[in-house]
Design an enzyme around this catalytic site. Structure first.
Site, short mmCIF file in Angstrom:
data_model
loop_
_atom_site.label_atom_id
_atom_site.label_comp_id
_atom_site.label_asym_id
_atom_site.label_seq_id
_atom_site.Cartn_x
_atom_site.Cartn_y
_atom_site.Cartn_z
N ASN A 78 1.62 -7.42 -9.62
CA ASN A 78 2.42 -8.02 -8.54
C ASN A 78 3.28 -9.20 -8.99
O ASN A 78 4.17 -9.65 -8.26
CB ASN A 78 1.54 -8.43 -7.35
CG ASN A 78 1.02 -7.27 -6.53
OD1 ASN A 78 -0.10 -7.29 -6.01
ND2 ASN A 78 1.82 -6.20 -6.39
N ASP A 97 -2.60 -2.90 1.96
CA ASP A 97 -1.20 -2.60 1.63
C ASP A 97 -0.34 -2.44 2.88
O ASP A 97 -0.84 -2.09 3.95
CB ASP A 97 -1.16 -1.31 0.79
CG ASP A 97 0.15 -1.16 0.04
OD1 ASP A 97 0.90 -2.16 -0.09
OD2 ASP A 97 0.45 -0.04 -0.43
C1 IPE Z 1 -1.66 -2.77 -4.45
O1 IPE Z 1 -0.53 -2.74 -3.66
C2 IPE Z 1 -2.09 -4.18 -4.70
C3 IPE Z 1 -2.52 -4.94 -3.54
C4 IPE Z 1 -2.72 -4.47 -2.34
C5 IPE Z 1 -2.74 -6.33 -3.77
P1 IPE Z 1 0.93 -2.58 -4.28
O2 IPE Z 1 1.85 -2.57 -3.13
O3 IPE Z 1 1.14 -3.63 -5.31
O4 IPE Z 1 0.84 -1.18 -5.01
P2 IPE Z 1 2.00 -0.14 -5.37
O5 IPE Z 1 3.05 -0.89 -6.11
O6 IPE Z 1 2.51 0.42 -4.08
O7 IPE Z 1 1.31 0.91 -6.19
C1 IPE Z 2 0.34 -5.72 0.28
O1 IPE Z 2 1.52 -5.49 0.97
C2 IPE Z 2 0.21 -7.14 -0.23
C3 IPE Z 2 0.41 -7.30 -1.68
C4 IPE Z 2 0.53 -6.34 -2.55
C5 IPE Z 2 0.48 -8.66 -2.17
P1 IPE Z 2 2.89 -5.22 0.20
O2 IPE Z 2 3.54 -6.52 -0.08
O3 IPE Z 2 2.64 -4.37 -0.98
O4 IPE Z 2 3.72 -4.44 1.30
P2 IPE Z 2 4.54 -3.10 1.07
O5 IPE Z 2 3.61 -2.13 0.43
O6 IPE Z 2 5.69 -3.45 0.19
O7 IPE Z 2 4.94 -2.69 2.43
MG MG Z 3 2.54 -2.36 -1.32
#
Ligand code: IPE
Ligand code: IPE
Ligand code: MG
Length: 240
Positions: free
Chosen positions: A63, A15
């Site tokens: 997502n 993340d």
């Molecule tokens: C969790 O991250 C899913 C992945 C790392 C693929 P998210 O960024 O989607 O989770 P939330 O929305 O912060 O809970």
């Molecule tokens: C994790 O990084 C990757 C996916 C969930 C696909 P994020 O895209 O969630 O990045 P933040 O959490 O918004 O910084």
């Molecule tokens: Mg995230």
């Protein structure tokens, strides 16, 4: 002292790609591209340090709620990443498995997935799972449906349904449960990752963002795991 168990299966919630990019005045997609490079570093370091199963969360069933341009770019990056990884995966003798509902993905991505899974299926040095269009609840739901079907076909009675039946219907069937789950970016939640499998996992929430990941950080994870005392509900001699 009780013997310490080695870290066999590590789960990572990768993340913070978006926030990492934004902090540098770059688009979120830049973070996803750098995140793919971090994944490469993580996989190499994990194998080097003696880990066997690595399961990373790349894209959740939730997502899809992001802007289409971002979703498209993540899918494009994953497609390219899989294609480019094939050679190294074979050299390193790693088996690749995608955990999740792949039918919803683009034809191109599905083709790359079929190819890398098929070519790597007899590899034995390590197991690398990419959770893609994965949700812990979806995983459990699918498993329950398979069991319900067996009951309906009179192959199983309700009283016979076991924990193993549920485990065996999951995307991770046949694999050990994760010993440790790491989440980067300072968020302290699970976000629908391996819900059933993590019943007794150790958790490690780290503050840095995923694109910053490197070999030193993987060493730190192994080090942290070695300090944990897993009890599984019992009392260990060490505690007395
Ligand atoms: C969790 O991250 C899913 C992945 C790392 C693929 P998210 O960024 O989607 O989770 P939330 O929305 O912060 O809970
Ligand atoms: C994790 O990084 C990757 C996916 C969930 C696909 P994020 O895209 O969630 O990045 P933040 O959490 O918004 O910084
Ligand atoms: Mg995230």
């Amino acid at each position: 002292m009780a013997e310490k168990k080695p870290l066999i299966h590590l789960g990572i919630i990768m993340d913070g790609n978006g926030r990492w990019a934004k902090a540098q005045g770059k688009p979120r997609t830049f973070g996803h591209r750098e995140g793919a490079k971090a994944l490469q570093r993580a996989a190499e370091a994990f194998q080097k340090l003696g880990g066997k199963y690595l399961t990373v969360f790349a894209f959740s069933t939730e997502n899809w709620n992001r802007p289409k341009e971002e979703v498209d770019e993540i899918m494009r990056i994953l497609t390219v990443h899989l294609r480019r990884s094939l050679k190294q995966v074979m050299e390193r003798n790693i088996r690749i498995k995608i955990l999740g509902d792949t039918k919803q993905l683009s034809e191109r991505l599905q083709k790359e997935i079929r190819e890398i899974e098929e070519k790597s299926k007899n590899n034995t040095a390590g197991y690398f799972n990419i959770a893609l269009n994965y949700g812990g609840r979806l995983d459990i739901l699918n498993s329950v449906k398979k069991i319900a079907y067996e009951v309906k076909e009179n192959n199983k009675s309700i009283s016979e349904i076991s924990f193993d039946d549920i485990s065996n219907g999951l995307y991770t069937a046949g694999m050990p449960d994760p010993d440790m789950i790491v989440r980067t970016s300072g968020e302290n939640r699970i976000s629908n990752f391996l819900l059933w499998q993590m019943a007794y996992s150790e958790f490690y929430f780290v503050p840095y963002h995923w694109p910053e990941f490197d070999e030193e950080k993987m060493k730190d994870i192994f080090e942290e795991y070695s300090k944990r005392n897993r009890r599984y509900g019992a009392i260990k001699e060490d505690d007395q």
